[in-house]
Scaffold this motif. Sequence first.
Motif: not given
Length: 320
Positions: A120-130
Amino acid sequence: MSHAMINYPHIAAMVFNTPLYATPDLVQAVRSVLEPRLLGRATDLPPTLGQGLPDGPAMAHDPEEREMQNLKVVGRLAIIPVHGVLVARRGQINAACEELVSYERLRTQINAALRHEMVEEIVLDFHTGGGHAMGCKELADFIRASTAVKPITALVNFAAYSAGYYLAAACSKIIASPTAGVGSIGVIIETYEVSRMEEEMGITFNTFFRGDHKNDLTPHEPITDQAVAEIDRRLDEAYASFTESVAEYRGIKVNDVMATEARLYTANDALGARLIDDIAPAQDALDGIAQAYAGSSTNQSRSSRSIRAQARALDASCRL
């Protein structure tokens, strides 16, 4: 993971002389791996960057079907990691044990989640410096368009800097953990030059070319005014793309985005600057999102057939 010779000049071409949406710390980290090898001061053979992660014997051949099988679905949520260095094409683990993830693969994962009937929903789990500027806007625009099909939450756990923030800003909302950091809304280009070292070694490169810009940014000669002007043009273009997109996604003024001056924001400061929407520990945030779908039934949820059709149409339109 096997050991093999790495084509460092090829990798350098993706790091130097090209616009990067990355923090200076990330650029320095990558440079520290490349520089001694480009200068011939290191001869070790670390794990290859050319090897992708193993697919396994039971994996589907179609990339989207493979991602559908690998998709991490918790309750009604699809959790997709956005970790490490962001690159334009397929990612893998590099010699510095830094994870790479490609915009190409992220798009495939998101599209798989859009088509998944249990999500039903998407979660993008971020841990990045780019990472790379190339390909970042295309994925960000795809994420924003995808929010019309299913909500997409950016969970900053614990960093979404530069290209990472570009992608996070495109999501339906951004939740940051209390000690997280976001921002670095800027662009950087690094060049390298080895002409003095080559002169000391008695090495001369004779280059013949047609087209005034063909030899811009060569490492074998001091940088020219023409090359500097070209760098400035590319920086201005990439910076405008970044700041204007963030302003559009977040509903704030471009001047306010530019006023951040690529600063790294704590969660509290980011909330005040409207760069994020909420602050919560990652697990609490996930629990809160999942709770909204607890007890949802097939009849209550949107038609899975309709969602899959929307996802296919969206993917096709974004590829045109």
